[in-house]
Enzyme design. Structure first.
Site, mmCIF file in Angstrom:
data_model
loop_
_atom_site.group_PDB
_atom_site.id
_atom_site.type_symbol
_atom_site.label_atom_id
_atom_site.label_comp_id
_atom_site.label_asym_id
_atom_site.label_seq_id
_atom_site.Cartn_x
_atom_site.Cartn_y
_atom_site.Cartn_z
ATOM 1 N N CYS A 162 0.800 -1.229 0.000
ATOM 2 C CA CYS A 162 0.000 0.000 0.000
ATOM 3 C C CYS A 162 0.832 1.278 0.000
ATOM 4 O O CYS A 162 0.280 2.380 -0.123
ATOM 5 C CB CYS A 162 -0.941 0.011 1.204
ATOM 6 N N HIS A 294 -3.412 7.889 5.570
ATOM 7 C CA HIS A 294 -3.546 6.560 4.993
ATOM 8 C C HIS A 294 -4.979 6.081 5.220
ATOM 9 O O HIS A 294 -5.607 5.564 4.310
ATOM 10 C CB HIS A 294 -2.521 5.601 5.603
ATOM 11 N N GLU A 305 -2.524 5.404 13.247
ATOM 12 C CA GLU A 305 -2.112 6.595 12.503
ATOM 13 C C GLU A 305 -2.386 7.866 13.298
ATOM 14 O O GLU A 305 -1.541 8.770 13.352
ATOM 15 C CB GLU A 305 -2.832 6.653 11.160
ATOM 16 N N LYS A 326 -9.891 7.709 0.884
ATOM 17 C CA LYS A 326 -10.263 6.313 0.624
ATOM 18 C C LYS A 326 -11.748 6.096 0.887
ATOM 19 O O LYS A 326 -12.345 5.166 0.347
ATOM 20 C CB LYS A 326 -9.438 5.368 1.496
ATOM 21 N N HIS A 331 -9.525 1.891 -1.491
ATOM 22 C CA HIS A 331 -8.087 1.691 -1.284
ATOM 23 C C HIS A 331 -7.486 1.093 -2.547
ATOM 24 O O HIS A 331 -7.723 -0.066 -2.870
ATOM 25 C CB HIS A 331 -7.881 0.756 -0.097
ATOM 26 N N PHE A 390 1.284 -2.990 4.532
ATOM 27 C CA PHE A 390 1.554 -4.315 5.065
ATOM 28 C C PHE A 390 3.045 -4.594 4.884
ATOM 29 O O PHE A 390 3.656 -4.195 3.891
ATOM 30 C CB PHE A 390 0.753 -5.375 4.305
#
Length: 402
Positions: A162, A294, A305, A326, A331, A390
């Site tokens: 990502c 994010h 976050e 998003k 995403h 990830f």
């Protein structure tokens, strides 16, 4: 060290098939997430996504091209054509040799893989098309951009899940800033919205069945999207000399690794990347007005976050605006940071902060100004774009109004 500016932008995503339409959708807080439309979708538990609708590849590309272009490559080329047209840059002579392409992508030609696995394993065919490999390889889009626009310098693809797009744009920024390159085509793309792509993500049990609600106490998971965002990063003096319109200046970039868990995010890792971007940009926390988060809509990501932002910004965190687009476009995995950078450019150029839509209920662990549900007019000079992947790989970009 050279100054780096953005002179062109292009996109295709579920909100719009160009930059003006995408920004209009962001300003209106429109949702591009809808029911998925592809073969065997009825076998999936997750049936929604930020899918690009109303797109006909055959209206844009000829048959010979479609043999080579997976959907993610098609998106990349369309976005790049828009960015190149706006920039007005022409890669020829020495400029072609001193320019390159760096793109972010995670899944590569997943649609091509899915179709050919089905042909071999389900339908029992013993042959596949001879161009399957060059169609599905992760670097296909970068290679086709270099060929279409005559870019002969360093060109490659970054795959960091990502964070792929932010890592790619960070590398492009470094290449121009160091003087290695004069201009770069950069950004990212992704098209995982096929049966196998969604089925794989279902297994993680982090997907929402109804909506993406970043930072809301009622959030219940992420929603996949697809598309591309492409930018022209250019050395400032070169852009100025040719009279190019400058959209924003890229002023800092930082990366970090959590080194802790393959899927669970780390506050410390995210905070190091955010603080590193500020240091690289030479700006104080108090100078930052907006962060494009994010903000995936998962329980773990959003609170981690927010905690990282609070740690880095301290008492200035209460004055920050932070939103996740998003919630609107989904995403885009490897392409997500590139499409989200458009919201950062909009904040700097137009003074409009894209909202976090679908926000229903405050979460005490996400106690920041998340610009809920409606866009906001605000004058900001410095913005950040966060990407946390990830594998614990983090990448943060800093931009300034010019």
């Amino acid at each position: 060290m050279k100054r780096v500016v953005i002179t062109g932008a292009g996109t295709i995503n579920s909100l719009g098939q160009n930059v003006p339409d995408t920004l209009e959708a962001m300003r209106e807080g429109r949702c591009g997430i809808s029911e998925l439309e592809f073969r065997d979708v009825d076998r999936l538990a997750i049936k929604i996504g930020g899918q690009v609708k109303g797109y006909d590849p055959e209206a844009v590309f000829n048959r010979q091209q479609l043999v080579l272009y997976d959907r993610f490559t098609q998106f990349t080329l369309l976005a790049a054509r828009e960015a190149m047209a706006q920039s007005g840059i022409v890669f020829a002579g020495d400029l072609a040799v001193k320019s390159g392409v760096v793109l972010g992508n995670s899944g590569g030609g997943l649609t091509t893989q899915d179709e050919n696995y089905r042909a071999v394993y389900e339908e029992g065919k013993n042959r596949v098309h001879p161009f399957v490999v060059p169609k599905l390889m992760n670097n296909a889009a970068a290679s086709h951009l270099s060929m279409e626009f005559n870019v002969k310098g360093p060109s490659f693809t970054v795959a960091t899940a990502c964070a792929s797009s932010n890592h790619a744009m960070g590398q492009a920024f470094h290449m121009v800033r160091s003087g290695m390159c004069t201009a770069m085509i950069t950004g990212g793309s992704e098209s995982m919205l096929c049966f196998g792509g969604v089925k794989a993500w279902e297994g993680l049990r982090v997907m929402s069945k109804d909506a993406c609600r970043p930072f809301s106490a009622t959030r219940n998971g992420m929603v996949q999207g697809e598309g591309a965002g492409i930018f022209i990063f250019e050395e400032y003096e070169h852009a100025k000399a040719r009279g190019a319109e400058i959209l924003a200046e890229v002023i800092g970039f930082a990366m970090s690794s959590d080194a802790s868990d393959i899927v669970m995010p780390s506050k410390q890792g995210a905070a190091r990347a955010i603080a590193g971007a500020l240091k690289d940009a030479g700006v104080k926390p108090s100078e930052v007005g907006y962060i494009n988060a994010h903000g995936t809509g998962t329980a773990a990501n959003d609170k981690t976050e927010c905690a990282a932002v609070a740690d880095v910004f301290g008492r200035h965190a209460d004055k920050l605006m932070i939103s996740s687009t998003k919630s609107m476009h989904g995403h885009l995995i490897g392409g997500t940071g590139a499409v989200e950078l458009l919201a950062c450019v909009m904040a700097l150029r137009d003074g409009v902060i894209a909202p976090t839509i679908n926000y229903e209920e405050p979460d005490p662990e996400c106690a920041l100004d998340v610009v809920p549900n409606e866009a906001r007019e605000a004058n900001v000079d410095v913005v950040l774009s966060n990407a946390f992947a990830f594998g614990g790989l983090n990448a943060v970009l800093a931009l300034r109004k010019l």
